[in-house]
Scaffold this active site. Sequence first.
Site, mmCIF file in Angstrom:
data_model
loop_
_atom_site.group_PDB
_atom_site.id
_atom_site.type_symbol
_atom_site.label_atom_id
_atom_site.label_comp_id
_atom_site.label_asym_id
_atom_site.label_seq_id
_atom_site.Cartn_x
_atom_site.Cartn_y
_atom_site.Cartn_z
ATOM 1 N N TYR A 1 0.943 -1.162 0.196
ATOM 2 C CA TYR A 1 0.179 -0.063 -0.424
ATOM 3 C C TYR A 1 0.802 0.992 -0.156
ATOM 4 O O TYR A 1 0.709 2.039 -0.545
ATOM 5 C CB TYR A 1 -1.328 -0.426 1.125
ATOM 6 C CG TYR A 1 -1.855 1.668 1.326
ATOM 7 C CD1 TYR A 1 -2.908 1.537 0.209
ATOM 8 C CD2 TYR A 1 -1.035 2.610 2.225
ATOM 9 C CE1 TYR A 1 -3.639 3.117 0.718
ATOM 10 C CE2 TYR A 1 -2.337 3.303 2.720
ATOM 11 C CZ TYR A 1 -3.044 3.486 1.765
ATOM 12 O OH TYR A 1 -3.764 5.222 2.046
ATOM 13 N N TYR A 2 1.896 1.363 0.831
ATOM 14 C CA TYR A 2 2.570 2.353 0.643
ATOM 15 C C TYR A 2 3.964 2.075 -0.384
ATOM 16 O O TYR A 2 4.064 3.539 -0.778
ATOM 17 C CB TYR A 2 3.845 2.437 2.471
ATOM 18 C CG TYR A 2 2.686 3.169 3.370
ATOM 19 C CD1 TYR A 2 2.653 4.166 3.126
ATOM 20 C CD2 TYR A 2 1.865 2.437 4.283
ATOM 21 C CE1 TYR A 2 2.090 5.113 4.053
ATOM 22 C CE2 TYR A 2 1.205 2.694 5.206
ATOM 23 C CZ TYR A 2 0.683 4.490 5.137
ATOM 24 O OH TYR A 2 0.333 5.487 5.919
ATOM 25 N N HIS A 38 4.337 2.409 10.206
ATOM 26 C CA HIS A 38 2.687 1.926 9.662
ATOM 27 C C HIS A 38 2.541 0.047 9.969
ATOM 28 O O HIS A 38 1.853 -0.205 9.419
ATOM 29 C CB HIS A 38 2.633 2.438 8.553
ATOM 30 C CG HIS A 38 2.279 4.115 8.407
ATOM 31 N ND1 HIS A 38 1.378 4.383 9.164
ATOM 32 C CD2 HIS A 38 3.332 4.817 7.634
ATOM 33 C CE1 HIS A 38 1.345 5.268 8.561
ATOM 34 N NE2 HIS A 38 2.806 5.551 7.787
ATOM 35 N N GLU A 58 -30.204 -23.742 -8.718
ATOM 36 C CA GLU A 58 -30.357 -24.128 -7.113
ATOM 37 C C GLU A 58 -30.260 -24.938 -6.851
ATOM 38 O O GLU A 58 -30.579 -25.801 -6.036
ATOM 39 C CB GLU A 58 -32.073 -23.625 -6.982
ATOM 40 C CG GLU A 58 -32.422 -22.858 -7.539
ATOM 41 C CD GLU A 58 -34.471 -22.983 -6.905
ATOM 42 O OE1 GLU A 58 -35.012 -23.380 -6.295
ATOM 43 O OE2 GLU A 58 -34.830 -22.132 -7.004
#
Lengths: 753, 753
Positions: free
Chosen positions: B273-274, B432, B684
């Site tokens: 993320y960083y 972090h 189903e």
Amino acid sequence: MIQSPLYTIRLRLGILCLTLILSVLSFSCNKKEHTEAKTEIKNQKPTLSLSTSEANEIKKLLSTNDVLKLSFDQHKEKADKAIINGIEVPTPKDPGGGYTHEKHKRNYGEMYAAGIAYIITEDTKYSEFVTNMLLEYAKMYPSLPLHPKSKENHPAGKLFWQGLNESVWLVNSIQAYNLVSDAISQENKTIIEENVFKKVAEFISVDSKKTFNKIHNHGTWAVAGVGMTGYVLKDQDMVDRALYGSNKDKETGFLKQIEMLFSPEGYYSEGPYYQRYAMMPFMLFAQAIQINQPDLKIFEYRNQLLGKAVTTVLQLTDENGAFFPFNDALKEKNYLTSELIFASNIAYAYYKDSSLLPITLAHEKVSISGAGLEVAKALKNFTPKAYEKKPLLITDGKNGSDGGLALLRMSNGKKDKKLTTVFKFASQGMGHGHFDRLSLFLYDGKQEILQDYGAARFLNVESKQGGRYLPENKTWAKQTIAHNTVTVDETSQFGANVKASSKVSPQLLFSNLKDSNLQIVSAKEENAYQGIIMQRTLALVKNEATERPPFIIDVYAITAKETHQYDLNFMYQGQVMETNFEYLKENTLSPLGVKNGYQHLWKLAEGKSNQNFATLTWLNQNSFYSISSLIDKESNMVFSKLGANDPNFNLRDDASYMLREKNKKNHVFVNVIEPHGNFDPKLESVQNPHSDIKNIELIYSDDEYTIVQIVFKNDEHYTLTIVNQEHDPHKQHKTTIDNQIYQWTGNYNLKTN
Amino acid sequence: MIQSPLYTIRLRLGILCLTLILSVLSFSCNKKEHTEAKTEIKNQKPTLSLSTSEANEIKKLLSTNDVLKLSFDQHKEKADKAIINGIEVPTPKDPGGGYTHEKHKRNYGEMYAAGIAYIITEDTKYSEFVTNMLLEYAKMYPSLPLHPKSKENHPAGKLFWQGLNESVWLVNSIQAYNLVSDAISQENKTIIEENVFKKVAEFISVDSKKTFNKIHNHGTWAVAGVGMTGYVLKDQDMVDRALYGSNKDKETGFLKQIEMLFSPEGYYSEGPYYQRYAMMPFMLFAQAIQINQPDLKIFEYRNQLLGKAVTTVLQLTDENGAFFPFNDALKEKNYLTSELIFASNIAYAYYKDSSLLPITLAHEKVSISGAGLEVAKALKNFTPKAYEKKPLLITDGKNGSDGGLALLRMSNGKKDKKLTTVFKFASQGMGHGHFDRLSLFLYDGKQEILQDYGAARFLNVESKQGGRYLPENKTWAKQTIAHNTVTVDETSQFGANVKASSKVSPQLLFSNLKDSNLQIVSAKEENAYQGIIMQRTLALVKNEATERPPFIIDVYAITAKETHQYDLNFMYQGQVMETNFEYLKENTLSPLGVKNGYQHLWKLAEGKSNQNFATLTWLNQNSFYSISSLIDKESNMVFSKLGANDPNFNLRDDASYMLREKNKKNHVFVNVIEPHGNFDPKLESVQNPHSDIKNIELIYSDDEYTIVQIVFKNDEHYTLTIVNQEHDPHKQHKTTIDNQIYQWTGNYNLKTN
């Protein structure tokens, strides 16, 4: 009655042939393909859905028509696999979901697939598979007792625990037999017809006469199976009983069902989830009638009711194609279901309604039938586009006078996406109905924003009580508190009594869905709680002069002689972002109440406020929504979460926000529901995370009029006037409140600034 | 240092010209497009990302290249809108998310868009917009104090509350200026360069020297901004300080950052993320270096580290493209983010790695730059295909010796879908980082099955503490109990102390991800809890002889001298379907504990069992999953739900299933995680709703070996032997247990039946 002497059969055969010839003549006016089919018939074998000439055309098109090929290949693969696995026709033993139940279900599916594979390929391995399996059934069926797992008070089957499955078995198996019958020896035909089809039809139409004559989807499957069998066996008596009821008096039977089970717009009162299922026998049998008795003009019957019914069930879906979860509905069910492939193909073939093509395209397959062939050919030149969902008022009840539904739909400002508010003021919807009168559902594009729980059931999941409705379906999902409406004194509407509820319906007061900037509906419920009259008015409003997305004004007026507690619940989906009031969260959680659904809610927090409106803002899938509600100092804002008293983790953990008014007689809830912003994770930017409401005011409320005013932060004013009685779109109204004159024509008035 | 006398500038200009010529010669060997660019240069304007000739080529291609047109149009629209709205450069006042903060962010984005619009259209209204805005900044910036909302212990900015935003402002604004500088009068250029760019660069590189010299992504933005400014201002000193650190001793600066911040595979220890965010200044500055100082061969530096880093961050995504939520990560962030458009375009342009094209296609736009031009041309002839996600071992730490990550990936049997197990045994990942050593994450296709919470933060949502990390990020998301690993004695690893945790890393023991039917990784953590050694081995197993989907054997061995409580937590996503043990649900809910994250879990239920394994089966998006775990009579199975002690509804309500072992010294958790069936709402039908595990046995466990056996209901046996010390893939092992001889070569052995 079933085993007619030979000469009767011959006589009937003669009559049938005559009818057939007449049919061909009559039919040829409308429908070229079927005419060709008829004229090419070699052995006068009746057709249920696919004539030999259509089969030949399909065969020719397989190399060039992808959807046809894909659809056929799926049948063929299934048939091939079934042939490899071999035939097993077990003695019926298990309940729904169990081995023998599933096996007999698989069997009819495999027979049908093999029937299709045979008529297209003419490879006799497929016809032999069907024949041999039917011969196995022929050995077993005549001596079968009622199913050992059948239940008291529930129509029993022989192959299955319930009779419904027996009818479905027949609908499928008679088609399979019809598809391969050319290839079966006369001797085997006789065995199969006498020992299987006549016996099953007799069981369904005679032994189970009560269900057969029921005005109910179980009855529809029954008459469809028996009627289609009648055509194949050339037994017009059987057909007539299916069409007109056991006594052929038209008091029951297929035509009566069409008349009674649908509203004029084709709404089926059990709701779209059940309508989807019911449409299959309606359309399959209608198709067989059209082919074999075109003079009945079945597709024209009751102003083309069957066509309307198909359109209505398709419109009753969200932007994922999932049926609005009215009543006992599984939310994962959508219009891609096989029942609606059959139904929409047939509807397209007979009504030539090209608005259905986006649906048939989404199906990615067609039925292998005359109707499917027409769809496949039409799709060849069809430019893909989205199925158009419209604002729609759909009445309920055979005369359209038992309340109904309103679908308020407006562009939400994003491409091809709509804000959809569903307002439910329909009749009870029989045993699968919920006590949810005057409830609303809100969708933004594909997202549920204010949700209905649907049914507490995991269909066919053995570990969840064999896939049956769970106890929590009754204790939670049906209860009024599970819905976005008002619960009085913590009891459900009609005391959750289906009988009482089924006798009366809410009433539509007025509606207008035609204005591009205002869609409004008002409905009234006078019976759900004794001595209490409830009127809810929903308006979906767009102001073209602003960039503001459409928003909803929700006015829920209650009149009562005694004091009560009113809980207006909103099952919001998402995460709380902010409120404009203080609340205190609980340190330990206890259920919100002890019964009527309240026992399933963990109370999380409660708030109060000195302001005159309370706002809750939440985030759902990167979009922000707010409910702002008129309150006073005594109002409670209650947060809760589903899951209490749920010993087996049967419930989801949905969130709930409730406005609670205690010790009130008359009361008007006024809410504004705003979609108002979003978070863009790509850009990391947040637009309009706050509600834009500055004030909400109830200017006036009596028996005649309700007037509310909404003020936004930029000083846009919206004043909505609602007429509460003597509704007439042309009537002129004038009233003076606080020296201000209000003057308008019709049942409502929305004044901006 | 910044305001050099005129003759120095001329001298430098001479040197720079020489360098540029040499650059062109050197660069021409690799890169035709840029050669053309250079030879056409009219006014020797330095290029950061887009030469005049490239701009001309883009202009020509706009009519035929859709992605280029769309990408350009977005910039142009943004610029047009900005021009209509007019220029506003407010006095800095608000913190993150507030008006002036957002306005200054918007300003640099609009200047950049206008720069692009100008160089392609040559319409001077765009260059004037940039010029006028920069002139406004020129009036304000020189006298600006530190931002009033800056915080102690956090590097401050002047335009923004933190210095990081100031650097980002510079990276964008210098590009905008560079794009339009041809159109600016010399007078205005001087004003802008002296009063804006030199001042901002001085503030960032001199006044904020500490951050500038930091080996950290804030440092990367700083050196990128200053270095790019150096190229544009033809100030080689500025460039050199950016490249080699303030003291030009190569102890800090851009090259040192490349060396220190990535592992040999290009993993950035803060997590993907960083890394996504950090890749932008790394790649933008590298691109500018490559254009202006190609002799530095920046893209070759450290074995093409920058290329590897782009590939690694793209591989560290799930099948939605979302980054695995290691550490403080927002789950909604995926590789469609603008930072990765720049980074992947540049990587494609310089490494000609066509495996990146599916990503650039998914972006649906390119950067308007030389690199984006190359991508747009390549996409013209590119046949769409999915980005290939591979099984991957990624080490952590600059030498690759600080643990790492393993991505176990195998087809789940469905088209293009994989079962992905992420095993995290990486270093702390700085401030972090989460205390999550030896945690696993499980994905099935696009679905999270065993999840990591990610960060407790609503980025830029003002009502959630201005979009900052929420208190619950520390009290819940970082704590060990929030992760799918073992918490000892209800305390987090390292007592949740970042300093202690940052000193030591888990160690990879062995791995093999190359076998198509078995991917296995084993890692050890010896420091997280004093006196406790933890070793987790994850094996993803597929038996080609069966139709069984791949499953996971998870062996978590703990050695300790004292007795402890071990809680192995699984944050499963979905609804409980069944268990093979009894549990009792609570009638009122209380938190599971008082601290270290436990205070946030409502305890829902607890179970015990006399069997030797416990199975939990749950449903997620119509698929069934089970965890079966070796237990004894004392083991507790605890169900809980997030949300306690969360006064502001900041937390999601995720579900948790915990195996709790009390009073244990050594203990081995053995779990089998099976995806095993699904529910098809169309048909189903339900396939394989039950776990297939018949038995789990720990055959042997000591310092040397751990041997476990899994038996399925169809009597498939899987015996997994794990070597616990002296790892060597060639070493031969032999041991006898209960008279049975176990003999194998290497660090593990999986025997089937």
